[in-house]
Design a protein around this motif. Structure first.
Motif, PDB file in Angstrom:
ATOM      1  N   GLY A 165       0.833  -1.192   0.000  1.00 39.96           N
ATOM      2  CA  GLY A 165       0.000   0.000   0.000  1.00 39.96           C
ATOM      3  C   GLY A 165       0.868   1.241   0.000  1.00 39.96           C
ATOM      4  O   GLY A 165       2.096   1.147  -0.085  1.00 39.96           O
ATOM      5  N   ARG A 166       0.216   2.379   0.101  1.00 39.42           N
ATOM      6  CA  ARG A 166       0.929   3.661   0.154  1.00 39.42           C
ATOM      7  C   ARG A 166       0.311   4.539   1.228  1.00 39.42           C
ATOM      8  O   ARG A 166      -0.901   4.543   1.415  1.00 39.42           O
ATOM      9  CB  ARG A 166       0.840   4.396  -1.173  1.00 39.42           C
ATOM     10  CG  ARG A 166       1.706   3.806  -2.251  1.00 39.42           C
ATOM     11  CD  ARG A 166       1.787   4.769  -3.453  1.00 39.42           C
ATOM     12  NE  ARG A 166       2.514   4.164  -4.522  1.00 39.42           N
ATOM     13  CZ  ARG A 166       3.836   4.218  -4.680  1.00 39.42           C
ATOM     14  NH1 ARG A 166       4.560   4.856  -3.812  1.00 39.42           N
ATOM     15  NH2 ARG A 166       4.426   3.632  -5.690  1.00 39.42           N
ATOM     16  N   ILE A 167       1.165   5.286   1.894  1.00 39.35           N
ATOM     17  CA  ILE A 167       0.667   6.266   2.857  1.00 39.35           C
ATOM     18  C   ILE A 167       0.022   7.390   2.051  1.00 39.35           C
ATOM     19  O   ILE A 167       0.648   7.975   1.169  1.00 39.35           O
ATOM     20  CB  ILE A 167       1.811   6.815   3.734  1.00 39.35           C
ATOM     21  CG1 ILE A 167       2.531   5.684   4.469  1.00 39.35           C
ATOM     22  CG2 ILE A 167       1.281   7.872   4.701  1.00 39.35           C
ATOM     23  CD1 ILE A 167       1.657   4.837   5.332  1.00 39.35           C
ATOM     24  N   ARG A 191       8.762   3.653  18.844  1.00 38.36           N
ATOM     25  CA  ARG A 191       9.312   2.297  18.775  1.00 38.36           C
ATOM     26  C   ARG A 191       9.360   1.719  17.365  1.00 38.36           C
ATOM     27  O   ARG A 191       9.768   0.572  17.190  1.00 38.36           O
ATOM     28  CB  ARG A 191       8.514   1.362  19.668  1.00 38.36           C
ATOM     29  CG  ARG A 191       8.697   1.660  21.124  1.00 38.36           C
ATOM     30  CD  ARG A 191       8.081   0.563  21.951  1.00 38.36           C
ATOM     31  NE  ARG A 191       8.243   0.831  23.361  1.00 38.36           N
ATOM     32  CZ  ARG A 191       9.184   0.283  24.111  1.00 38.36           C
ATOM     33  NH1 ARG A 191      10.049  -0.552  23.588  1.00 38.36           N
ATOM     34  NH2 ARG A 191       9.262   0.570  25.393  1.00 38.36           N
ATOM     35  N   THR A 192       8.895   2.483  16.407  1.00 37.71           N
ATOM     36  CA  THR A 192       8.823   1.994  15.031  1.00 37.71           C
ATOM     37  C   THR A 192       9.366   3.040  14.078  1.00 37.71           C
ATOM     38  O   THR A 192       9.727   4.143  14.486  1.00 37.71           O
ATOM     39  CB  THR A 192       7.358   1.692  14.629  1.00 37.71           C
ATOM     40  OG1 THR A 192       6.636   2.930  14.595  1.00 37.71           O
ATOM     41  CG2 THR A 192       6.687   0.724  15.597  1.00 37.71           C
ATOM     42  N   THR A 193       9.387   2.707  12.809  1.00 38.68           N
ATOM     43  CA  THR A 193       9.790   3.680  11.779  1.00 38.68           C
ATOM     44  C   THR A 193       8.597   4.474  11.260  1.00 38.68           C
ATOM     45  O   THR A 193       8.767   5.337  10.411  1.00 38.68           O
ATOM     46  CB  THR A 193      10.460   2.956  10.587  1.00 38.68           C
ATOM     47  OG1 THR A 193       9.518   2.034  10.019  1.00 38.68           O
ATOM     48  CG2 THR A 193      11.714   2.237  11.010  1.00 38.68           C
ATOM     49  N   LEU A 194       7.405   4.217  11.780  1.00 33.73           N
ATOM     50  CA  LEU A 194       6.202   4.856  11.268  1.00 33.73           C
ATOM     51  C   LEU A 194       6.251   6.377  11.344  1.00 33.73           C
ATOM     52  O   LEU A 194       5.689   7.061  10.496  1.00 33.73           O
ATOM     53  CB  LEU A 194       4.960   4.343  12.003  1.00 33.73           C
ATOM     54  CG  LEU A 194       4.414   2.995  11.542  1.00 33.73           C
ATOM     55  CD1 LEU A 194       5.318   1.851  11.932  1.00 33.73           C
ATOM     56  CD2 LEU A 194       3.021   2.771  12.062  1.00 33.73           C
ATOM     57  N   GLY A 195       6.919   6.933  12.333  1.00 31.57           N
ATOM     58  CA  GLY A 195       7.009   8.384  12.484  1.00 31.57           C
ATOM     59  C   GLY A 195       7.763   9.064  11.357  1.00 31.57           C
ATOM     60  O   GLY A 195       7.608  10.263  11.143  1.00 31.57           O
ATOM     61  N   GLY A 196       8.560   8.308  10.608  1.00 32.69           N
ATOM     62  CA  GLY A 196       9.319   8.868   9.497  1.00 32.69           C
ATOM     63  C   GLY A 196       8.629   8.729   8.149  1.00 32.69           C
ATOM     64  O   GLY A 196       9.159   9.157   7.131  1.00 32.69           O
ATOM     65  N   LEU A 213       6.133   9.387   5.094  1.00 33.06           N
ATOM     66  CA  LEU A 213       5.524  10.548   4.450  1.00 33.06           C
ATOM     67  C   LEU A 213       4.490  10.076   3.448  1.00 33.06           C
ATOM     68  O   LEU A 213       4.504   8.907   3.040  1.00 33.06           O
ATOM     69  CB  LEU A 213       6.604  11.361   3.719  1.00 33.06           C
ATOM     70  CG  LEU A 213       7.789  11.837   4.561  1.00 33.06           C
ATOM     71  CD1 LEU A 213       8.863  12.429   3.669  1.00 33.06           C
ATOM     72  CD2 LEU A 213       7.317  12.844   5.595  1.00 33.06           C
ATOM     73  N   ALA A 214       3.629  10.974   3.038  1.00 31.92           N
ATOM     74  CA  ALA A 214       2.670  10.633   1.989  1.00 31.92           C
ATOM     75  C   ALA A 214       3.437  10.089   0.788  1.00 31.92           C
ATOM     76  O   ALA A 214       4.457  10.648   0.390  1.00 31.92           O
ATOM     77  CB  ALA A 214       1.855  11.856   1.598  1.00 31.92           C
ATOM     78  N   GLY A 215       2.975   8.966   0.265  1.00 33.62           N
ATOM     79  CA  GLY A 215       3.625   8.315  -0.871  1.00 33.62           C
ATOM     80  C   GLY A 215       4.518   7.159  -0.490  1.00 33.62           C
ATOM     81  O   GLY A 215       4.875   6.343  -1.339  1.00 33.62           O
ATOM     82  N   SER A 216       4.899   7.047   0.790  1.00 29.97           N
ATOM     83  CA  SER A 216       5.749   5.931   1.227  1.00 29.97           C
ATOM     84  C   SER A 216       5.037   4.608   0.987  1.00 29.97           C
ATOM     85  O   SER A 216       3.845   4.475   1.266  1.00 29.97           O
ATOM     86  CB  SER A 216       6.071   6.042   2.723  1.00 29.97           C
ATOM     87  OG  SER A 216       6.823   7.197   3.010  1.00 29.97           O
ATOM     88  N   LYS A 217       5.776   3.614   0.489  1.00 26.84           N
ATOM     89  CA  LYS A 217       5.229   2.272   0.291  1.00 26.84           C
ATOM     90  C   LYS A 217       5.303   1.496   1.599  1.00 26.84           C
ATOM     91  O   LYS A 217       6.283   1.619   2.345  1.00 26.84           O
ATOM     92  CB  LYS A 217       6.013   1.510  -0.775  1.00 26.84           C
ATOM     93  CG  LYS A 217       5.830   2.024  -2.171  1.00 26.84           C
ATOM     94  CD  LYS A 217       6.620   1.156  -3.140  1.00 26.84           C
ATOM     95  CE  LYS A 217       6.457   1.621  -4.555  1.00 26.84           C
ATOM     96  NZ  LYS A 217       7.195   0.752  -5.491  1.00 26.84           N
ATOM     97  N   VAL A 218       4.264   0.671   1.853  1.00 26.68           N
ATOM     98  CA  VAL A 218       4.216  -0.136   3.071  1.00 26.68           C
ATOM     99  C   VAL A 218       3.690  -1.529   2.752  1.00 26.68           C
ATOM    100  O   VAL A 218       2.875  -1.710   1.844  1.00 26.68           O
ATOM    101  CB  VAL A 218       3.340   0.527   4.155  1.00 26.68           C
ATOM    102  CG1 VAL A 218       3.975   1.802   4.680  1.00 26.68           C
ATOM    103  CG2 VAL A 218       1.932   0.809   3.641  1.00 26.68           C
ATOM    104  N   ASN A 219       4.172  -2.515   3.499  1.00 30.01           N
ATOM    105  CA  ASN A 219       3.678  -3.887   3.391  1.00 30.01           C
ATOM    106  C   ASN A 219       2.404  -4.014   4.220  1.00 30.01           C
ATOM    107  O   ASN A 219       2.335  -3.506   5.344  1.00 30.01           O
ATOM    108  CB  ASN A 219       4.723  -4.875   3.911  1.00 30.01           C
ATOM    109  CG  ASN A 219       5.958  -4.924   3.032  1.00 30.01           C
ATOM    110  OD1 ASN A 219       5.875  -4.717   1.833  1.00 30.01           O
ATOM    111  ND2 ASN A 219       7.100  -5.193   3.635  1.00 30.01           N
TER     112      ASN A 219
END
Length: 174
Positions: free
Chosen positions: A10-12, A70-75, A77-83
């Protein structure tokens, strides 16, 4: 509960600060949200998030300061790909290993080496996590169920660095 078998990428869509917390909208692409209800769990890069709003191909999740620290979620941005992976239901196939979606810590990728068509990735971990690592044990990295292919400690400097390696096949890389 999850398996660590990524169902799609998906994408943020947006990141909205909310007084120290964050509301994040995630577009799910080909991952169907049919059957997901408000309050349902979705693993995003392995982190279990609660769907607080739903659209046909997107959901919103509230991220606390704890999750962001505790995660990388704070970094992201809109458009970032995610599993993405939807939560298990009783009777679903367990194709990977059982994953809670609770992130134990962050690692640092120290090397990526070609190994045939696959890649061997070495990841440094904090001292407190190293005691949980075992060769041929299971680990979840960015929501991907993997087998630990090696563990070790670099003795450079005053404090050694604990690490583990995983071998990733072409299908998983894609």
């Amino acid at each position: 509960m999850f398996t660590g078998i990524v169902q799609g990428v998906g994408r943020i869509r947006s990141v909205e600060p909310q007084g120290g917390d964050v509301t994040m909208w995630i577009a799910t692409g080909d991952v169907s949200l049919a059957g997901v209800e408000i309050g349902g769990s979705i693993a995003v890069n392995g982190c279990c998030l609660t769907a607080v709003q739903l659209e046909p191909h997107a959901f919103a999740a509230d991220l606390s300061r704890e999750t962001l620290s505790r995660t990388t979620l704070g970094g992201w941005l809109a458009g970032s790909k995610v599993n993405l992976e939807l939560s298990l239901k009783l009777g679903d196939e367990l194709g990977g290993h059982l994953v809670y979606g609770d992130v134990d810590g962050l690692g640092i990728v120290r090397s990526v080496m070609a190994d045939g068509d696959s890649r061997r990735i070495r990841i440094e971990v904090a001292d407190g996590l190293a005691k949980f690592l075992a060769e041929k044990g299971s680990i979840c990295v960015d929501g991907v169920s993997l087998t630990v292919s090696g563990v070790g400690r670099d003795s450079a400097g005053q404090h050694g660095a604990d690490w583990f390696e995983v071998a990733i096949i072409p299908h998983t890389l894609s």
